[in-house]
Design an enzyme around this catalytic site. Structure first.
Site, PDB file in Angstrom:
ATOM      1  N   HIS A 122      94.531   2.306 -50.308  1.00  0.00           N
ATOM      2  CA  HIS A 122      94.449   1.680 -49.193  1.00  0.00           C
ATOM      3  C   HIS A 122      95.699   0.630 -48.838  1.00  0.00           C
ATOM      4  O   HIS A 122      96.326   0.312 -49.629  1.00  0.00           O
ATOM      5  CB  HIS A 122      93.306   0.861 -49.130  1.00  0.00           C
ATOM      6  N   ASP A 199      90.779  -1.951 -57.378  1.00  0.00           N
ATOM      7  CA  ASP A 199      90.459  -2.276 -56.143  1.00  0.00           C
ATOM      8  C   ASP A 199      88.910  -1.782 -56.209  1.00  0.00           C
ATOM      9  O   ASP A 199      88.866  -0.445 -56.157  1.00  0.00           O
ATOM     10  CB  ASP A 199      91.299  -1.804 -55.194  1.00  0.00           C
ATOM     11  N   GLN A 202      85.498   0.290 -52.536  1.00  0.00           N
ATOM     12  CA  GLN A 202      84.571   1.363 -52.332  1.00  0.00           C
ATOM     13  C   GLN A 202      83.888   1.915 -53.592  1.00  0.00           C
ATOM     14  O   GLN A 202      83.139   3.076 -53.395  1.00  0.00           O
ATOM     15  CB  GLN A 202      85.642   2.553 -51.943  1.00  0.00           C
ATOM     16  N   LYS A 225      81.247  -4.466 -47.472  1.00  0.00           N
ATOM     17  CA  LYS A 225      81.323  -3.235 -47.583  1.00  0.00           C
ATOM     18  C   LYS A 225      79.865  -2.900 -48.481  1.00  0.00           C
ATOM     19  O   LYS A 225      79.527  -1.797 -48.951  1.00  0.00           O
ATOM     20  CB  LYS A 225      82.160  -2.595 -48.080  1.00  0.00           C
ATOM     21  N   CYS A 363      93.697   3.207 -42.795  1.00  0.00           N
ATOM     22  CA  CYS A 363      94.708   2.416 -43.384  1.00  0.00           C
ATOM     23  C   CYS A 363      95.098   3.024 -44.752  1.00  0.00           C
ATOM     24  O   CYS A 363      95.307   2.521 -45.788  1.00  0.00           O
ATOM     25  CB  CYS A 363      93.794   1.045 -43.978  1.00  0.00           C
TER      26      CYS A 363
HETATM   27  N1  PMP Z   1      90.593  -1.483 -50.430  1.00  0.00           N
HETATM   28  C1  PMP Z   1      89.881  -0.263 -50.108  1.00  0.00           C
HETATM   29  C2  PMP Z   1      89.722   0.645 -51.220  1.00  0.00           C
HETATM   30  C3  PMP Z   1      89.210  -0.272 -48.905  1.00  0.00           C
HETATM   31  O1  PMP Z   1      88.302   0.734 -48.647  1.00  0.00           O
HETATM   32  C4  PMP Z   1      89.218  -1.452 -48.106  1.00  0.00           C
HETATM   33  C5  PMP Z   1      88.593  -1.628 -46.556  1.00  0.00           C
HETATM   34  N2  PMP Z   1      88.936  -0.631 -46.039  1.00  0.00           N
HETATM   35  C6  PMP Z   1      90.373  -2.577 -48.365  1.00  0.00           C
HETATM   36  C7  PMP Z   1      90.746  -2.475 -49.625  1.00  0.00           C
HETATM   37  C8  PMP Z   1      90.472  -3.937 -47.691  1.00  0.00           C
HETATM   38  O2  PMP Z   1      89.034  -4.631 -47.530  1.00  0.00           O
HETATM   39  P1  PMP Z   1      88.860  -5.664 -46.568  1.00  0.00           P
HETATM   40  O3  PMP Z   1      89.621  -5.371 -45.224  1.00  0.00           O
HETATM   41  O4  PMP Z   1      87.574  -6.103 -46.538  1.00  0.00           O
HETATM   42  O5  PMP Z   1      89.721  -6.747 -47.241  1.00  0.00           O
END
Ligand code: PMP
Length: 405
Positions: A122, A199, A202, A225, A363
């Site tokens: 991401h 990270d 997910q 999430k 993203c």
């Molecule tokens: N890393 C991953 C793997 C994600 O899926 C996401 C959210 N789509 C993020 C980071 C960023 O998360 P947040 O917008 O809640 O900070």
């Protein structure tokens, strides 16, 4: 057997129609819906206990503080951290990664050091490291993915070297749902003395996480999430490392004493929680974990894996549909395209049927570039989704094909 109907009834938002059709919410990778108990705790906080934490001696402030610190304990137990000081509340995953990039970077990254991320990250786990590399004249290296989107461990071992100081990878790639081999990634990095950030944005809501068993140095995730409110996340870090790292932001709550000559910082975890934190959201995260525990994370993993397999089988049987991200190790998200049909068009037609899916690059522009596409349609599941909803998605996709194919 899980009683999914009962679980669904706990999520008021699911009980509505969109475009005159029952809502089918398959955008859980972006954010999950909230169970009643989470909504109720937020209401209770504002109608009974609200007061700024760590500030006052009065009843309400003590009560807020107690519930907030209890949420920290709940998070600690959920990921099996050794100590409560290792749990730092942040605004979310992005904020937690930025904290580590800044603070770890300030202390430990120097010119010509190397930082490794994966090709399927991401943007949140790319850009902060790029910014750090820029400011410290360090080098960003990338673990490439194969044609299916799986990380190539051989390539990883080749780019690891004595200059590598940090390896930052997603547990699960958000755009394609592949579970990365993080245990091997962590173990290999540690052999050469590099630190590892996982990270878990997910994975935290789908899989049992034991940070001590993984032996990762940092693990980050977002509340929204995992059935909690927005604006809250967690940075887990090993105590010894966090102690060595400088504060990320200065302000109230992160100090022991302040004078114009010298400020002394508070100890962990408050050293990294400057200002009034989103304490109500943190409390909602504690309650979301209570919800997850009441269902059982192993039960959730088993049920969602079955649902994903069912969806993969059904989608694979559609002519002219390509699935992006193929692996035996996947969880809860499936990305696809219909030949010759733009992902936005598919998403918009499906929306008319009351089905919410994600469209776009998620993203993860480098991942899209890897596959030679600009975006996909992504269906992502949570504990309240059902096979009947997957069947409706398939009907929707067939309708798109009929209209635009
Ligand atoms: N890393 C991953 C793997 C994600 O899926 C996401 C959210 N789509 C993020 C980071 C960023 O998360 P947040 O917008 O809640 O900070």
């Amino acid at each position: 057997m899980l009683e999914i109907d009962k679980i669904r009834n706990n999520f008021p938002i699911l009980n509505q129609t969109v475009n005159n059709k029952p809502l089918i919410y398959l955008d859980n990778g972006a954010t999950t819906q909230k169970p009643k108990q989470v909504i109720e705790i937020i209401e209770k906080m504002y109608s009974e206990y609200n007061s700024n934490i760590h500030r006052g001696v009065h009843f309400l402030s003590n009560k807020s503080t107690e519930i907030y610190e209890n949420a920290r304990n709940i998070v600690k137990d959920f990921i099996n951290a050794e100590k409560r000081e290792e749990i730092i509340f942040t605004k979310g995953t992005t904020d937690a990664i930025n904290l580590v990039a800044f603070s770890f970077g300030e202390k430990f990254i120097h010119e010509n050091d190397e930082i490794i991320v994966a090709e399927t990250e991401h943007h949140s786990n790319i850009v902060p490291w790029q910014m750090l590399c820029e400011s410290k004249k360090a080098v960003l290296k990338v673990i490439s993915a194969d044609k299916n989107g799986e990380l190539q461990l051989d390539e990883y071992k080749k780019i690891l070297n004595k200059n590598t100081k940090m390896v930052a990878v997603a547990h699960v790639a958000n755009s394609i749902g592949i579970i990365n081999p993080i245990q091997e990634i962590i173990d290999e990095a540690h052999k050469i003395g590099a630190k590892v950030l996982i990270d878990g944005a997910q994975s935290i809501q789908h899989k049992n996480i034991d940070v001590q068993e993984l032996n990762c140095d940092f693990f980050v995730f977002s509340g929204h999430k995992m059935y909690a409110e927005t604006g809250i996340g967690v940075l887990y870090g090993k105590k010894g490392l966090l102690e060595e790292m400088p504060p990320y932001q200065g302000g109230g709550d992160m100090i022991k004493s302040v004078s114009f000559e010298k400020t002394e910082f508070a100890g962990l975890p408050l050293k990294f929680e400057a200002g009034t934190s989103n304490y109500v959201a943190a409390i909602s995260m504690g309650e979301a974990i209570n919800f997850i525990n009441s269902v059982g994370i192993e039960n959730i993993e088993k049920y969602e894996t079955e649902l994903l397999k069912y969806a993969e089988e059904k989608l694979s049987s559609i002519d002219g549909l390509t699935i992006y991200g193929k692996s035996k190790h996947k969880t809860s998200a499936i990305s696809f395209l219909l030949n010759g049909i733009h992902h936005y068009d598919t998403g918009m037609i499906i929306d008319k049927l009351g089905i919410a899916v994600r469209t776009g690059a998620h993203c993860a522009e480098p991942t899209m570039k890897h596959f030679g596409i600009t975006g996909t349609v992504r269906a992502s599941f949570a504990i309240y989704n059902t096979k009947e909803e997957v069947d409706k998605l398939i009907e929707g996709i067939n309708k798109v094909k009929m209209m635009l194919g």
